[in-house]
Enzyme design. Sequence first.
Site, short mmCIF file in Angstrom:
data_model
loop_
_atom_site.label_atom_id
_atom_site.label_comp_id
_atom_site.label_asym_id
_atom_site.label_seq_id
_atom_site.Cartn_x
_atom_site.Cartn_y
_atom_site.Cartn_z
N SER A 84 -8.57 9.43 1.64
CA SER A 84 -8.01 10.11 2.81
C SER A 84 -9.07 10.91 3.54
CB SER A 84 -6.90 11.08 2.37
OG SER A 84 -5.79 10.38 1.92
N HIS A 143 -5.59 6.55 7.01
CA HIS A 143 -6.10 5.33 6.39
C HIS A 143 -6.02 4.20 7.43
CE1 HIS A 143 -6.22 6.35 1.97
NE2 HIS A 143 -5.50 7.37 2.41
N HIS A 195 -1.13 3.18 -2.42
CA HIS A 195 -0.70 4.20 -3.39
C HIS A 195 0.65 3.84 -3.98
CE1 HIS A 195 -3.21 6.06 -0.24
NE2 HIS A 195 -3.67 6.86 -1.18
N TYR A 240 3.12 5.83 -4.23
CA TYR A 240 4.20 6.45 -3.47
C TYR A 240 4.59 5.66 -2.22
CZ TYR A 240 0.38 8.35 -0.63
OH TYR A 240 -0.73 8.48 0.14
N GLU A 241 3.77 4.67 -1.84
CA GLU A 241 4.16 3.83 -0.71
C GLU A 241 5.22 2.81 -1.11
OE1 GLU A 241 0.59 2.89 2.08
OE2 GLU A 241 -0.28 3.41 0.15
N ALA A 301 -9.34 12.30 -1.91
CA ALA A 301 -9.16 13.72 -1.70
C ALA A 301 -8.27 14.22 -2.83
CB ALA A 301 -8.50 13.98 -0.35
N MET A 358 -3.44 11.34 -6.15
CA MET A 358 -2.43 10.26 -6.20
C MET A 358 -3.05 8.87 -6.14
SD MET A 358 0.14 12.04 -3.44
CE MET A 358 0.50 13.82 -3.51
N SER A 359 -4.30 8.74 -6.57
CA SER A 359 -4.96 7.43 -6.40
C SER A 359 -6.05 7.21 -7.45
CB SER A 359 -5.57 7.34 -5.00
OG SER A 359 -6.68 8.22 -4.89
N ASN A 419 -8.11 21.04 -1.19
CA ASN A 419 -7.28 22.25 -1.27
C ASN A 419 -7.32 22.76 -2.71
OD1 ASN A 419 -5.57 19.63 -1.48
ND2 ASN A 419 -4.38 21.15 -2.62
N HIS A 434 -1.01 17.67 4.08
CA HIS A 434 -1.89 16.52 4.34
C HIS A 434 -2.91 16.81 5.45
CE1 HIS A 434 -3.09 12.38 3.99
NE2 HIS A 434 -2.74 12.07 5.22
N1 HPA Z 1 -2.23 17.20 -5.05
C1 HPA Z 1 -2.14 15.87 -5.12
N2 HPA Z 1 -2.84 15.07 -4.34
C2 HPA Z 1 -3.68 15.62 -3.46
C3 HPA Z 1 -3.83 17.00 -3.34
C4 HPA Z 1 -3.05 17.84 -4.18
O1 HPA Z 1 -3.12 19.08 -4.14
N3 HPA Z 1 -4.76 17.23 -2.37
C5 HPA Z 1 -5.16 16.01 -1.94
N4 HPA Z 1 -4.51 15.04 -2.59
#
Ligand code: HPA
Length: 294
Positions: free
Chosen positions: A38, A69, A91, A93-94, A121, A224-225, A248, A262
């Site tokens: 991302s 993406h 992913h 979640y898609e 990320a 998540m990847s 973050n 996001h």
């Molecule tokens: N959690 C899960 N996936 C993420 C995060 C997060 O804080 N930041 C970027 N992708």
Amino acid sequence: LNSRSTTGYSAYEECRATADWLLSSTQVRPTVGIVCGSGLGGLAEMLKDPQVFKYSDIPNFPRSTVHGHAGQLVFGTLKGKPCVCMQGRFHLYEGYPIQKITLPMRVFKLMGVETMILTNAAGGLNQDYKVGDVMIIKDHINMPGFAGINPLAGPNDDRFGVRFPCMSDAYDRELRQLALDVASNLGYNDFLREGVYCVLGGPSFETIAECRMLHSLGADAVGMSTVHEVIVARHAGMRCFALSLISNRSVMDYDSQEKANHEEVLETGRLRAEQLEKLVSTMVARMEHNNNTY
Ligand code: HPA
């Protein structure tokens, strides 16, 4: 193409057909595969003489649905080395079957790719980490795997790899050392880290209790990847190197007003993109051929 493709199972024939289609559509014979996470799609723009294929035009490829993406494969050379770059990944979640998420790894293997570089990320669980830090992944925790969600679940095809692949060497030691050397040369030491990445299914971000739990289990970053792709790439005998951009800090206490989102993820990508690109391209320039026998 294949009766199994409707179940999401990446049959050898399905991957072979996709690899052959790509091999007949481009002159590039990639030995390095790169997955842009991302906000990190700029990596693909470093390729010289790029040849671009939209995922929607590639037989058997899923489509990318996530903002940030692009959803295309880019072939070209990076510092003279033939590469293929996924600008956008898939992913859990898609809603794709997990085998679809990792199909590109098998296609790359069949095209001759030996080394995978993956980026993502991630949220920083380690309290020493700052937004904008770059973490070399030294190991992972496959949380969905604990519940049986593993891209290798189902019949094993020995043409790709063994039934029970080792994962204690998933993240290549030499490539991690190379990254440390390159980062040191470039003066990146103050934001470079090495740690453990934990994958979750998403798309909801973690609760405070979940962040505390993951941290106490030994995870430094959460996302998540990447892990599914690494498992399939290692199964097929490709070397793997992976980086997390800490976009973050995970919220760990109940007094905090911070909220993961996001936009923050994409913004951090923009801030560090150039340095991350420089790190990866310098690594590729200095990479030896894969002489692992697996
Ligand atoms: N959690 C899960 N996936 C993420 C995060 C997060 O804080 N930041 C970027 N992708």
